[in-house]
Design a protein around this motif. Structure first.
Motif: not given
Length: 785
Positions: A312-313, A242-245, A253-254, A286-287
């Motif tokens: 993820l989507s 979740m945190q990575v997303a 992320w680009r 949330k982050c």
């Protein structure tokens, strides 16, 4: 027949809707139209009768220019072609590469009418890739960590064959830092491992390395990582995913292909498991990274699988689960719930991780799956895929194409349909994109909710009873509280006795002939289940379905029912239009009406002589044979022979005699259904004569072949010669047969003799029938002296 039924069915939809305005009508179905001609309705027809299927409106004499039938359309706003790489293209930035076309479309939708456009997807060569390696650092993964320490440079080298723009990052996870997932004793919080093992303090998720193109930096930082430990077997990997997303900025992320490699040798905790540690608040999605550490693991529960799929989507992340063989079944089930994900078998020490990542990436990138954002209420969308080699898919398979190589182009046909208009006038926007890709198509939806003629409506029109309505599309659209075809009444005045009196024909007791409702002193006729059947008239006293029937058809199928009376087509008459004035159906094959034996009444022969019957009075079951009846007269007049040759002039002058050369010139006498075509009779000399008898225009006619057909006499000489020859031949044949039998008998006897001769077993001296020529006599008294 089928098209007619469909027309009735569609028409019934339009009419049953009871639409009071053009806007309401066109929202019923795409087949419905509105006639805006002010003079279209007849007396007694309600306003809603203007709404019908378009073909029915044409049949009801509504001019084409007065039929309101707006149609939807498609506008391609942004249509940048997909990128085709060649030697002259050079290296492109991610924002310069286009894999999906078009980019923006505006659809104008009418209720029930689908709009379809094509979406192209082309997998671009040398497309940038961001890969984040998320690793389980619980104690069981100790040997795996050693093999991952050189992953950065090795993976960089392998990925150069796929893309020249590759970045890699690294993160690790263990478990929530509360009981019963980890031991919270002070010593175990410092070193959760037993024995002499030196482990780092437990943590939930740590972002070790932001995405970078420096493989050496990956190796250096991963080499510094230490194994940790926890108490239970499932890990807190969902918190980490979740945190990575959601932490796009911290991860780096680009807007390119995003890959998340999730490496573990254990299962996972999910929503609800946090209750064991007293954590009941749902994950907020949330982050919560501070100094690259997840700080709210003790506060928020694990995310659910559905929540994880959504994030993820939303962030276009494709997941690769690199797990040991033991947990393959679990993660394969998870893969089925997460679109654009893959599962690979991780060796016990992660030595095959690079091959696993490349194989999984090739599998994911060779498949494109379309998804759309939330659809407005009443809007539906369908997909049809045209994939590699022309393979087509529909339904759920219409959303995806597989086995796509670099440079391959596939097409999707996307149909969008609205069933109703939204509650507001603003356009709606939906997005369609391939899963795992940042590019998307923006689809703007506009809705046709009213007719063009509504914009030219005359408010407070004098044609709507003192301005109580708007004259719109040929009909009055009444103001609030007013009703009636011309808005002539307020709702409070609808059922007064004075107004009802205007709806009674001839001061009778029936209001609107019991076939309608009295609205403001005017009859509005009821509608029938079958839209082709209508009541009409000032008092709804007329209809078009209660006329006489013939052959179970209204007006015999040869007329129209107008106010309960049949109006017949040309050449038909009668109360049910069942009497044809065309006499061609009574015409016999010989050209006579009813064979001259009857009259043609309503297209049917009525025979004047009751002995005759049949469609054209050609059959007489009780009559003597025509041939036998007229034989003697024909014989005496044509050949001067027969029983009536002496009284021929008196008895046989009732017909005209016509002679012909041969039988082929004899005409067909009647319209008989059986194959008899002429009479064949024999005279006293065994000669045959042929003739026909017919009645033409009241005249009896006999056609006769002028020559008799007599049999020839026998030729005696050949007969005698034949008999003699036959007798001689029969005698010779009998002699030959006798001779043959004798020869056969002799040969059999001779063969028998030869056989017995060969069977002899003694010579002459031993033969009992042989007698010697010498006889020896001995004297019995001789004593030898």
């Amino acid at each position: 027949m089928f098209s007619a039924l469909c027309s009735v069915y569609k028409g019934s939809i339009c009419i049953k809707a009871n639409a009071q305005s053009c806007g309401e009508c066109i929202q019923v179905s795409e087949t419905c139209g509105w006639c805006s001609d002010e003079k279209f309705l007849t007396v007694g027809q309600p306003k809603s009768a203007r709404c019908d299927d378009v073909e029915s409106l044409r049949k009801r004499k509504c001019d084409e220019k007065n039929i309101e039938n707006p149609r939807g359309n498609i506008d391609i706003n942004t249509n940048k072609p997909v990128t085709i790489r060649n030697s002259n293209t050079g290296k492109l930035k991610p924002e310069q590469i286009t894999q999906i076309q078009p980019q923006k479309v505006t659809l104008t939708l009418r209720s029930g009418e689908a709009q379809t456009f094509d979406l192209k997807f082309r997998r671009a060569e040398d497309y940038p890739i961001d890969l984040y390696y998320l690793m389980d650092l619980s104690f069981s993964m100790k040997d795996d960590l050693e093999n991952v320490k050189n992953l950065g440079t090795d993976l960089m080298r392998e990925m150069q064959a796929i893309t020249s723009d590759f970045r890699i990052g690294f993160g690790s996870f263990v478990e929530k830092t509360v009981m019963p997932y980890i031991s919270t004793t002070p010593a175990r919080l410092i070193n959760p491992c037993t024995g002499n093992q030196n482990c780092t303090s437990p943590f939930s998720y740590k972002n070790v390395l932001k995405l970078t193109n420096k493989g050496d930096e990956f190796n250096r930082l991963v080499s510094q990582q230490q194994i940790s430990g926890n108490l239970d077997s499932p890990e807190g990997g969902f918190d980490a995913i979740m945190q990575v997303a959601v932490c796009e900025e911290q991860i780096g992320w680009r807007n390119v292909t995003r890959l998340l490699v999730f490496s573990t040798d254990a299962g996972f905790h999910f929503a609800g498991d946090g209750k064991l540690g007293g954590i009941v608040l749902p994950n907020d999605g949330k982050c919560h990274l501070e100094n690259n550490m997840y700080t709210m693991s003790h506060y928020y529960d694990y995310p659910s699988i559905a929540h994880l799929v959504q994030k993820l989507s939303d962030h276009n992340i494709q997941t690769i689960f690199a797990v040991t063989e033991e947990f393959q079944p679990v993660y394969k089930e998870l893969k089925n719930l997460i679109p654009k994900s893959a599962v690979g078998t991780l060796s016990s020490n992660s030595s095959n991780v690079i091959k696993l990542i490349i194989d999984a990436y090739n599998s994911l990138s060779s498949e494109v799956i379309l998804e759309n954002g939330r659809l407005p209420e009443g809007v539906s969308i369908t997909y049809k895929s045209i994939c590699k080699n022309g393979v087509e898919g529909t339904g759920e398979n219409g959303r995806k194409c597989s086995n796509i190589s670099l440079g391959d182009e596939v097409t999707f046909k996307i149909s969008v349909e609205a069933q109703k208009c939204p509650s507001h006038d603003k356009p709606e926007v939906i997005t369609i994109k391939p899963l795992g890709f940042t590019e998307e198509v923006e689809v703007v939806l506009k809705f046709i909710c009213d007719c063009e003629c509504a914009a030219f409506g005359e408010k407070n029109s004098k044609d709507c009873t003192n301005g109580h309505g708007t004259l719109e599309c040929g009909a009055c659209k009444c103001n609030e509280g007013r009703i009636g075809g011309q808005c002539e009444c307020s709702k409070d005045e609808v059922r007064t006795e004075d107004l009802d009196a205007n709806c009674r024909k001839d001061n009778g007791t029936d209001i609107c002939s019991n076939n309608g409702d009295c609205v403001c002193g005017t009859c509005e006729c009821k509608k029938r289940e079958n839209p082709a059947e209508v009541y009409s008239g000032q008092y709804c006293e007329c209809d078009n379905f209660n006329c006489d029937r013939s052959n179970n058809k209204l007006c015999g199928g040869h007329g129209q029912c107008v106010c309960r009376k049949c109006v017949c087509d040309a050449n038909y008459t009668g109360s049910a239009c069942d009497c044809s004035m065309d006499s061609s159906t009574c015409l016999a094959k010989n050209g006579q009406i009813c064979n001259g034996r009857g009259i043609c009444d309503c297209g049917i022969c009525k025979c004047t002589n009751p002995k005759f019957q049949g469609p054209t009075c050609e059959i007489c079951p009780t009559c003597p044979g025509v041939c036998t009846e007229h034989k003697d007269c024909v014989q005496c007049r044509a050949f001067k022979e027969g029983e009536k040759k002496d009284t021929c002039e008196q008895d046989c002058s009732y017909f005209d005699l016509i002679k012909v050369n041969d039988r082929d010139k004899l005409p067909q006498p009647t319209d008989q259904s059986f194959p008899l075509t002429h009479c064949k009779e024999r005279d006293a000399n065994d000669c045959w004569f042929y003739y026909t008898y017919a009645i033409r225009n009241g005249t009896k006619e006999v056609y006769v072949v002028e020559s008799l057909e007599c049999p020839a006499g026998p030729d005696i000489i050949p007969i005698v010669a034949g008999v003699v020859a036959g007798i001689v031949l029969i005698g010779l044949a009998l002699l030959l047969i006798w001779k043959l039998l004798m020869i056969i008998h002799d040969r059999r006897e001779f063969a028998k003799f030869e056989k017995e001769k060969m069977n002899a077993k003694w010579d002459a001296s031993e033969n009992p029938i042989y007698k010697s020529a010498v006889t020896t006599v001995i004297n019995p008294k001789y004593e030898g002296k």
